[in-house]
Design a protein around this motif. Structure first.
Motif, PDB file in Angstrom:
ATOM      1  N   LYS A  96       0.831  -1.206   0.000  1.00 55.02           N
ATOM      2  CA  LYS A  96       0.000   0.000   0.000  1.00 55.02           C
ATOM      3  C   LYS A  96       0.865   1.255   0.000  1.00 55.02           C
ATOM      4  N   LEU A  97       1.947   1.238   0.792  1.00 58.40           N
ATOM      5  CA  LEU A  97       2.879   2.357   0.808  1.00 58.40           C
ATOM      6  C   LEU A  97       3.423   2.621  -0.599  1.00 58.40           C
ATOM      7  N   PHE A  98       3.850   1.566  -1.264  1.00 58.68           N
ATOM      8  CA  PHE A  98       4.401   1.685  -2.615  1.00 58.68           C
ATOM      9  C   PHE A  98       3.367   2.258  -3.586  1.00 58.68           C
ATOM     10  N   LEU A  99       2.140   1.762  -3.515  1.00 63.48           N
ATOM     11  CA  LEU A  99       1.105   2.176  -4.451  1.00 63.48           C
ATOM     12  C   LEU A  99       0.697   3.638  -4.272  1.00 63.48           C
ATOM     13  N   VAL A 100       0.516   4.079  -3.009  1.00 62.48           N
ATOM     14  CA  VAL A 100       0.090   5.468  -2.822  1.00 62.48           C
ATOM     15  C   VAL A 100       1.181   6.446  -3.242  1.00 62.48           C
ATOM     16  N   TRP A 101       2.441   6.010  -3.187  1.00 58.70           N
ATOM     17  CA  TRP A 101       3.525   6.872  -3.663  1.00 58.70           C
ATOM     18  C   TRP A 101       3.514   6.955  -5.187  1.00 58.70           C
ATOM     19  N   ILE A 102       3.432   5.802  -5.863  1.00 61.09           N
ATOM     20  CA  ILE A 102       3.524   5.848  -7.327  1.00 61.09           C
ATOM     21  C   ILE A 102       2.244   6.388  -7.965  1.00 61.09           C
ATOM     22  N   PHE A 103       1.115   6.352  -7.230  1.00 60.78           N
ATOM     23  CA  PHE A 103      -0.136   6.879  -7.765  1.00 60.78           C
ATOM     24  C   PHE A 103      -0.203   8.406  -7.702  1.00 60.78           C
ATOM     25  N   ASN A 104       0.690   9.036  -6.928  1.00 60.71           N
ATOM     26  CA  ASN A 104       0.671  10.493  -6.812  1.00 60.71           C
ATOM     27  C   ASN A 104       1.304  11.138  -8.042  1.00 60.71           C
ATOM     28  N   PRO A 105       0.647  12.151  -8.603  1.00 64.12           N
ATOM     29  CA  PRO A 105       1.196  12.822  -9.782  1.00 64.12           C
ATOM     30  C   PRO A 105       2.565  13.462  -9.528  1.00 64.12           C
ATOM     31  N   SER A 106       2.773  14.003  -8.325  1.00 64.24           N
ATOM     32  CA  SER A 106       4.064  14.609  -7.978  1.00 64.24           C
ATOM     33  C   SER A 106       4.292  14.468  -6.481  1.00 64.24           C
ATOM     34  N   TRP A 107       5.549  14.299  -6.118  1.00 65.67           N
ATOM     35  CA  TRP A 107       5.891  14.091  -4.706  1.00 65.67           C
ATOM     36  C   TRP A 107       6.235  15.434  -4.058  1.00 65.67           C
ATOM     37  N   THR A 108       5.243  16.289  -3.943  1.00 68.82           N
ATOM     38  CA  THR A 108       5.488  17.643  -3.441  1.00 68.82           C
ATOM     39  C   THR A 108       5.963  17.651  -1.992  1.00 68.82           C
ATOM     40  N   TRP A 109       5.617  16.606  -1.243  1.00 71.00           N
ATOM     41  CA  TRP A 109       5.998  16.579   0.183  1.00 71.00           C
ATOM     42  C   TRP A 109       7.506  16.401   0.368  1.00 71.00           C
ATOM     43  N   LEU A 110       8.218  16.019  -0.695  1.00 73.91           N
ATOM     44  CA  LEU A 110       9.670  15.845  -0.599  1.00 73.91           C
ATOM     45  C   LEU A 110      10.445  17.097  -0.996  1.00 73.91           C
TER      46      LEU A 110
END
Length: 242
Positions: A171-185
């Motif tokens: 689930k961790l992997f999927l919610v990361w790759i499903f995000n259009p951009s990793w703005t939190w980083l």
């Protein structure tokens, strides 16, 4: 609609999977994992400090809010992880019949949860509920499939442990790759006033979640402590099926 679909798909699968696992495992196996999850589930309330909900409802700069909520969530997750890791004996004394090896093996769930909170909240903020639903369904299905396969291969209670860990990581992997951009980083200049506003929103949610969780699961702790993991195994599976 998407969340209703999750319930309609996951619930029947859980019922069927639980019946199959009940034929392959001993009730004490379920009880040992359930008792460890009583404490770990409680700590989930404190990992995010309500930052996921604060992010969703905030109308301030999305990049800054995402970064600050992610930092707070990771720091609180690491704090909870270290407190539990170095106070296992205290946890065992509180829970009564805790299997320390099982508890230590499940501890990475704390870190997985901390890394999942903000990416999942970002999907919800962007109304991408379909992606959240897919991540939830896939992780739940993978848990049941892996648990059944490992139980059939005689892994015993470890089939539940490994399946839960793999499901949380998936689930961790999927919610990361499903995000259009990793703005939190993307680092932003720290805004202490914003942090206070986010915490003022998130902390009451954390408190309410803790009270709700305790009200729902205190009986699991009581049964496990007073009557042992075998009784807790019967109790939790009977409750789940009903």
């Amino acid at each position: 609609m998407f969340m209703a679909a999750v319930a309609l798909i996951v619930r029947p699968l859980n019922v069927v999977g639980t019946i199959i696992l009940a034929r392959l495992l001993d009730p004490s196996d379920f009880g040992a994992v359930a008792l460890a999850m009583v404490l770990l589930g409680t700590t989930y309330m404190f990992i995010g400090l309500g930052m996921g909900s604060a992010l969703i409802h905030s109308d301030e700069d999305q990049g800054k809010v995402a970064f600050q909520t992610f930092v707070v969530t990771i720091l609180s997750g690491l704090t909870v992880f270290l407190l539990l890791r170095f106070n296992v004996e205290l946890a065992a004394a509180i829970l009564g019949n805790l299997d320390v090896d099982v508890f230590n093996s499940l501890l990475p769930l704390v870190l997985f949860s901390a890394l999942t909170v903000i990416p999942e909240a970002m999907l919800k903020k962007q109304l991408l509920f379909g992606r959240v639903s897919v991540a939830t369904i896939v992780s739940e299905v993978s848990y049941m499939v892996m648990a059944i396969i490992l139980a059939w291969l005689d892994f015993g209670l470890w089939s539940l442990v490994y399946a839960r860990l793999s499901s949380a990581f998936l689930k961790l992997f999927l919610v990361w790759i499903f995000n259009p951009s990793w703005t939190w980083l993307r680092p932003k200049r720290w805004d202490w006033a914003l942090s206070r506003r986010l915490l003022r929103y998130g902390l009451p949610i954390t408190g309410g979640g803790f009270v709700s969780y305790f009200h729902t699961h205190w009986d699991d702790w009581f049964v496990g402590r007073q009557f042992g993991t075998q009784a807790l195994g019967y109790y939790t599976k009977a409750y789940d099926l009903s």
